[in-house]
Each structure stands twice: as C-alpha cells, then as structure tokens.
Motif scaffolding. Structure first.
Motif, short mmCIF file in Angstrom:
data_model
loop_
_atom_site.label_atom_id
_atom_site.label_comp_id
_atom_site.label_asym_id
_atom_site.label_seq_id
_atom_site.Cartn_x
_atom_site.Cartn_y
_atom_site.Cartn_z
N UNK A 153 0.82 -1.21 0.00
CA UNK A 153 0.00 0.00 0.00
C UNK A 153 0.86 1.27 0.00
N UNK A 154 1.90 1.27 0.83
CA UNK A 154 2.68 2.52 0.95
C UNK A 154 3.28 2.95 -0.39
N UNK A 155 3.91 2.04 -1.18
CA UNK A 155 4.45 2.49 -2.47
C UNK A 155 3.37 3.05 -3.41
N UNK A 156 2.16 2.47 -3.35
CA UNK A 156 1.09 2.94 -4.23
C UNK A 156 0.77 4.42 -3.96
N UNK A 175 3.61 6.85 -4.54
CA UNK A 175 3.97 6.92 -5.96
C UNK A 175 5.47 6.73 -6.17
N UNK A 176 6.01 5.78 -5.45
CA UNK A 176 7.44 5.55 -5.45
C UNK A 176 7.63 4.07 -5.12
N UNK A 177 8.54 3.36 -5.82
CA UNK A 177 8.68 1.92 -5.55
C UNK A 177 9.10 1.66 -4.12
N UNK A 178 8.76 0.46 -3.64
CA UNK A 178 9.13 0.07 -2.27
C UNK A 178 10.64 0.18 -2.10
N UNK A 179 11.06 0.82 -1.03
CA UNK A 179 12.49 0.96 -0.76
C UNK A 179 13.03 -0.37 -0.24
#
Lengths: 283, 527
Positions: free
Chosen positions: B272-275, B278-282
């Motif tokens: 959910x957080x990357x969505x 708007x940034x790929x999962x770190x």
C-alpha cells in the motif's frame, strides 16, 4: 463540532469521576521498589524506555516531516531511487550496537537476580486456589494468608474500603536488611507470587520448587498479587508483606513460636499506623 | 504441472447468482472462497469484539459488576481463540485467496477443491467452540494458552475445545499447503521469485511457519487430552511429568504463531505505501531477507514467554539475546517503509491512512517488545497489563489495521465500485483515536502492578481502566461504520477503473474492476 467535543469531554470526566473513591489512581510507572534488585530492574526499565523513546522521536519525526513535505498536493514529483546498500547496512548495524548496550546491563541484572547465595533465612511460599501459605522453613512457623475483603464490598452493597482487594488476614512478616530466600511451589494449579516493590515474580508450580530472593531495605507494607491465571479466584488472592527491623522480627518470630499470635500481631502493628493504607507512599 | 490447471473442472465463465447457497457450498473459485473467508473473519471479529466489550464493561469500575469471575475467564479465553483463529488468520487467508493468484498471474489456487474444504472446516470448528458456552461448566476458562493443570479443570467443554483446535489446525495447514503449491507452480512466465509482490513473499514464508508449527500445537493439545481422559501424566509431576513441558511445546508453536499473525500484514503495508507514495518500495530484497530472518528467529525465542517459570540462568540469557535480535530485521522493515514514504508524492486515501497508522502504532508495540525482551525487566512486566498493551498494539493497530487497509485497498477491485471515502475517513479517525484511548493506558496500570486476566482490581487502577473501557466501546462502535461501508460498496457506488489507484502497480490492476470470475486463464507475460 465544538459542542460535541465539550459533551464528550464532560462524559469522560463523569465516567472517570463516578468510578468511586479512586485514590492515587494516576500512577504511570513501575515502582522503584525497596530491594537492591528492584532498583536495578527499575534503572534497566528506565534505560530501555529512554532508548526506545529516543528512537521513537527520531522515526516519528521523520514520518511527520515526510507527511508534511512529501505530499502530492504540494506539487512534488516522487523521487526515483528505491534502494541504498549504505542505508540498509547502517540501519542494521546501528540498532545492533544499541541492543548490545541494552543487553549487557540486562545480563548483569539477570545474573544478580538469580544469585540467592548467602541468604540468611528461607520462606517457602505455597499457592493454593485461592490463598497463600507461608512457611518459615528453619523456624517452625507457618500460616495461611487469605483475602480480607468482604463479598458485600465486591458486590457494591457496602462502600469499598481503601484496601479493597489488597488487604489480607495474615501478612507475611519479613526483617529488613536481611537476605531472604524464597521457595515457591503450589498445591494445585500454577500461581505466581508477584510483589512489584521487590521486583519478584516467580511461578508456583505443583511438584516443583522455584527459588528467588529479596533483601528489603525499608520498613513498610508492600502489596502484591497472584500473576498467573489460576481459576475463578485468581483476582482474589492478594499478597501483603510487612517489613520490620531485624530485632523486632526476631521478637515476632519468638512470639509466633510460642503460639502468642495476638501479641505478635500487635508487635507488627506497632510499626505501622494501620489506618493508613497508602500504596503510593511505598514507592 | 499444467495438468493441475487443466483438471480444473469449473467451466462457468460468469459467476453464478450470489444468492445461490449451492454456489457457496461447492465453490472451487479462489475469489468466492476468498470472499467466504473474509466474511467469516468479519463475523468472528464482531463475535470476539463483543466478548472484549463484556470484559471491558466488567473492568469499567472496581467490583463484581456484571458477570461472574468464572464467566469473565471464559470471555478472556474465548476472545483470544476467536480473534486469533477466527478473525485474523482467516482474514489473511481470505486476502491470500483473492490476491495471490491475481498477483502472480495464476488462473486460480493450485488445489481448488482442497481450498473449498479448508474454508468449510472453519464454521464447524467454531460451532463446536462457541457451543461450549452452553455446556455445563461453561466454555474454556484457562486462557487461550490452556496451561495445565488449570486447563485440565475445564468441564464438559474440554473435548469440544480440543477437537475444535484440531479442526482449526487442519484448516490452516491445508490452506498453507495450497498457498505454497500455488506460488511455486502457477506463477506467470517471467515472474521469478525475486519479482514477486511482497504480499506473496510474506505469505509464502508465513505458510511455511503454519506447516511447521500447527502440528506442534496439535501434539500439545493431544497430550492434554490424554492427560485428562486416558491417565497419562505428560504434564503432571505426580506421574513423573512436568507442567512446564506443556509451556515449552505450546510456545514453540505460539511464538511462530505470533509471526503468522503479522508477516502477511507486513506484506500488505509494503504494497500500500508504495502505491500512495507513488514511489517503488524501498529495499525490496532487504524486505524479503528481513521477513525470512524474522521467520527463522521466531523458532529460537519461544521461552521469552516463560521467564518466570524457573529456567536456568543460561537459558534465560540465551532467550533474552535471541529475542532482542528480532528487533534488527523488524527495524529494517520500519526504516524501509519510512524511506519509501520519503520524497514520495503522497496522497492520503483511507488505505494509506490505515497503513501509516500501522507503521506508527506497530512500532510502539515493537518498542514495548524490546523492553519485554529484557529478562530481568520482564520479571516485572510478565503477566501484567503491560503485556496486554504490548500484544494488542501489534495485533489491533498492527494486524487488524493492516487487514482493514488491505480491504479498503482492494475493495474497488473486488466489487467494481469505489467505497465511500468520507465514511472511510470517519472509520479511520475514530479507530485510530479510540484504539489508543483503549490500549495506551493499559501500559500504565500494568507497570503500576495490575495483573492480566483479572475480573476485579484494587482502587488505584480505577481511573485508567475506566478510560480504557471508554476507548473500547468507541473502537467497537466505529467498526460498525466499516460494516456499513463494505455493504454499501458492494451494493453500488462510483464505478472503479481498472487501475483504481493512480500509483497502483502489479498484475491485479491489469484486469477489469470488478475482477471477472475467472482471471488469467491465459498466463500474462511478466517482463
């Protein structure tokens, strides 16, 4: 909106207000206690609390900063990066070092807590559903200790006394400044003898004997409870310990051995004003 | 391998009517079974929540106010069993059923009939368990941990309880086998393991934990059964046994179980957080390795639940150190989530709000976890309300918030309608505020000396308990908003697009909304 908040606050105040003669009900922290070990445990607790609070402030500040500044409504474009070996190594190593800084003092306290050598006397504590039995092992004195709160008070038929669910008929009497070894066992199910002021909690297990120790440094009345679920009466087998100076304790023991229970009780009572039930004063 | 797919005998292309009972009883469709799991979990969430409210109502004020202490003990034991085995685990399995095939481009689960059976065991198991409330002697009242000798004092409920837990174990193991078989056999061409969405990864690892430890629980409770009815004495000193042996076996199951309840949540949050940033999962790969490390460590920390049973010093030190190590991979995860948010372009729809609350509040539960790991300090915390506060922080604003976040996130894909964002925000803010009113004061009473699992307490604990009860009712009522919102969303709403969210990535967003009854009958190509 506003009247709703006021109403909610008033309701909360009312709800808390009607919860009876709640004395000193705002205690937030672990007691410092009255034994060398309880002081060490308290300091370890405060050290750990301090460290996690500091880390929490760091992490939560970063989140809050990010929530404020890195939002689409500010017209930012998202960064493209999504990994960094340096960062991953850093936030693996640094927490590890912090943990070592916590583990070393914890191990030190643990070793001390387990060292019951050099004890001057032994008390055997046996848990039953739902009362305690205390035996002064080398001194041929033993007695049962039961809850001293009436059922009417529990059911609200009479006002609740200040020592509601903490007072007992026969408290455990201990001398101050002597190392006391405790043996714990049980006659039925598992119980746990817990006195927060001594940082002592040990399971009473049927068929087995557990050991721990305490050296009480201050005259006082200390309260505890059974900590292991033991059935219907689990909440109703409290612990009261009265610590009195060593010479007075010796005198008390002689009276108990002679069967003069009432004189012994008076002697202990002489050290305290029984009308004062003050949990907080012992902290 | 392809035989597994072609043997699939359900040739309907349109979903049968939702009002047909036969559809739900005989379904082998992963989406239908996912829906069944999720509704069952929601029902159990309200049943377990109702029990929690009985507990909190009794604890509102000192005194024996509402229920008998024995009934109170039944409520604490049943609340835990219902919430763990009835709400949180089935909810995660439901999400896995819906999303794992769609995320890896599979047409269905690998073993569809087994899938049907895994679900339909659950209603029988819980009927048995909940029936015990009406038996002589009442429901189990020895806590969900069932420590002997106390649990052996259970009345007529005892065999029902053991059989029910056996059924739950079978259901979980079958579900886990199915998930592993699906992930290993049905991934779309090009989807290597290290390209799998993190939710799939965390569930893969969780499924192994389930298969490893549920049989251990089955062994422990079978030994309880024979101790009670067949004159064995595994756990009784009078026959040469040891009550502490049970605790070792139980927690060898119990600690990995804790991670079964949280690893899929990590997967949901990592989706959910990357969505919404708007940034790929770190740090994708470090997330995978951290999950695997946590799973490994979960097998060597069990006795930290038992620091007061009288273990040798060396044992206590070992379990203290190994437990502290868990903070390292868990910390890596939290840092990676924060780094994912950092310099993103965030928006705050309801799934994101729940995910952010998860990161903050789960971290608070992690902090108290580090404190609890310190064996000498645990002597004070053990079996106090501090522990209650700790595990509710990781389970309620932890696991439950993650499940709710996942439902909001995928609901438009499931129903084809956007949910009511305004109701969602109300649900979030009420939940987030009241969950803290409910659980934060429990830290204080625990430190001040209040044991857990007591129906009545001395006067110095009255204030914080009253506040906690207010929080409990607020939190409970707020969940009715969620129920209403879900029903409303199923019945209608703004049509959802295929992508649903601006920043969504992954195969599940390449199929229409609502997702057709059958998806990826031809495997997609993953680059």
């Amino acid at each position: 909106m506003r009247p709703t908040i006021v109403k909610a606050a008033a309701l909360l105040a009312l709800l808390v207000g009607v919860s009876g003669p709640a004395l000193a009900g705002w205690e937030l922290n672990m007691p410092r206690g009255v034994t060398p070990v309880s002081h060490e445990v308290y300091h370890l607790h405060m050290l750990a609390l301090g460290i996690v609070t500091a880390i929490g402030i760091g992490v939560f500040s970063a989140i809050i900063w990010s929530l404020i500044h890195h939002r689409k409504s500010r017209g930012v474009t998202p960064a493209k990066w999504h990994e960094s070996m340096t960062a991953e190594i850093a936030w693996t190593i640094v927490p590890f070092i912090i943990l070592i800084a916590l583990a070393l003092p914890a191990a030190y306290v643990m070793i001390n807590m387990e060292d019951d050598s050099g004890a001057e006397m032994t008390v055997k504590v046996t848990g039953y559903q739902w009362l305690w039995h205390y035996e002064y092992v080398d001194d041929e004195v033993d007695f049962y200790s039961r809850l001293d709160t009436s059922r009417q008070a529990m059911l609200g038929e009479i006002p609740k006394p200040d020592d509601y669910l903490v007072g007992v008929d026969n408290p455990l009497v201990l001398p101050t400044d002597r190392k006391v070894r405790f043996h714990h066992t049980s006659g039925d199910v598992i119980h746990a003898w817990w006195v927060p002021e001594f940082a002592m909690k040990k399971d009473s297990i049927p068929g087995f004997i557990n050991t721990n120790w305490a050296e009480v440094q201050e005259v006082g009345v200390y309260y505890g409870r059974c900590a292991e679920l033991c059935g219907r009466g689990h909440a109703f087998m409290p612990i009261t310990v009265k610590a009195i100076p060593g010479e007075a304790y010796d005198e008390w023991l002689e009276l108990m051995q002679a069967g003069e229970d009432e004189a012994a009780e008076e002697l202990v009572a002489g050290h305290f004003n029984d009308e004062d039930y003050q949990v907080v004063e012992n902290r | 391998m392809s035989a597994v797919i072609t043997e699939h005998d359900d040739h309907h292309h349109e979903a049968p009517s939702p009002w047909s009972i036969k559809r739900w009883l005989s379904t082998t469709n992963h989406k239908d079974i996912g829906t069944l799991y999720l509704w069952f979990a929601l029902l159990m969430f309200f049943v377990g929540g109702f029990m929690a409210l009985i507990i909190r109502a009794e604890l509102f004020q000192p005194g024996l106010n509402l229920v008998d202490p024995h009934f109170f003990n039944q409520m604490t034991a049943m609340h835990a069993l219902v919430m763990i085995f009835g709400a949180v685990m089935p909810a995660f399995v439901g999400l896995a059923n819906w999303m794992v095939p769609m995320m890896i481009g599979a047409p269905d689960m690998a073993l569809p009939r087994l899938n049907n059976w895994s679900f339909w065991i659950l209603p029988f198991a819980f009927t048995l368990l909940l029936l015990t409330l009406f038996l002589p002697g009442g429901a189990p009242a020895a806590g969900w941990t069932l420590y002997p000798p106390l649990s052996l004092q259970t009345g007529a409920a005892f065999p029902f309880l053991i059989l029910s837990i056996h059924l739950l174990g079978i259901s979980s193991i079958l579900g886990a086998i199915n998930i592993i078989a699906t992930i290993f056999n049905l991934r779309a061409p090009g989807m290597s393991l290290m390209k799998m969405p993190l939710f799939v990864w965390t569930w893969l690892i969780t499924a192994y934990l389930v298969i490893a430890v549920m049989p251990v629980l089955a062994g422990a409770i079978t030994m309880l059964l024979t101790d009670k009815f067949f004159a064995t004495s595994f756990f009784s000193a009078t026959g040469g046994g040891d009550p502490v042996l049970y605790q070792h076996i139980f927690w060898f199951f119990g600690h990995p179980e804790v991670y079964i309840l949280i690893l899929p949540a990590f997967g949901i949050i990592s989706t959910i957080i990357p969505t919404f940033a708007r940034k790929p999962l770190f740090g994708y790969s470090s997330m995978v390795y951290a999950t695997a490390s946590i799973a490994f460590l979960s097998f060597i920390v069990w006795a930290h639940h038992m620091f007061t049973v009288g273990m040798p010093l060396a044992g206590q030190l070992f379990f203290m150190f190994s437990t502290m190590l868990i903070a390292v991979p868990t910390g890596v995860k939290v840092f990676n989530w924060v780094a994912t948010m950092w310099r993103g372009a965030m928006t705050f729809e309801t799934p994101m709000l729940f995910a952010i609350a998860f990161v903050v509040l789960f971290t608070i539960g992690g902090f108290s976890g580090v404190m609890l790991a310190l064996a000498p300090a645990d002597i004070q915390y053990h079996d106090s309300y501090f522990v209650v506060a700790h595990f509710h922080y990781v389970l309620v604003p932890g696991a439950v918030f993650a499940i709710i976040a996942g439902v909001y996130y995928w609901l438009p894909k499931w129903t084809g309608h956007m949910y009511d964002e305004r109701l969602g925000k109300w649900h979030f803010w009420l939940s987030a505020i009241f969950v803290n009113v409910l659980f934060f004061p429990q830290h204080f009473v625990g430190l001040a000396g209040m044991p857990r699992r007591i129906p009545d307490y001395s006067l110095q604990f009255a204030n914080f308990n009253a506040i906690s009860t207010v929080g409990a009712f607020g939190y409970g009522i707020a969940q009715l908003i969620f129920l209403w919102l879900v029903i409303k969303c199923i019945r209608g709403g703004k049509p959802a697009t295929q992508e649903v969210w601006e920043g969504s990535r992954g195969l599940e967003w390449t199929v229409p909304s609502p997702a057709p009854h059958h998806t990826f009958q031809t495997a997609p190509e993953v680059k």
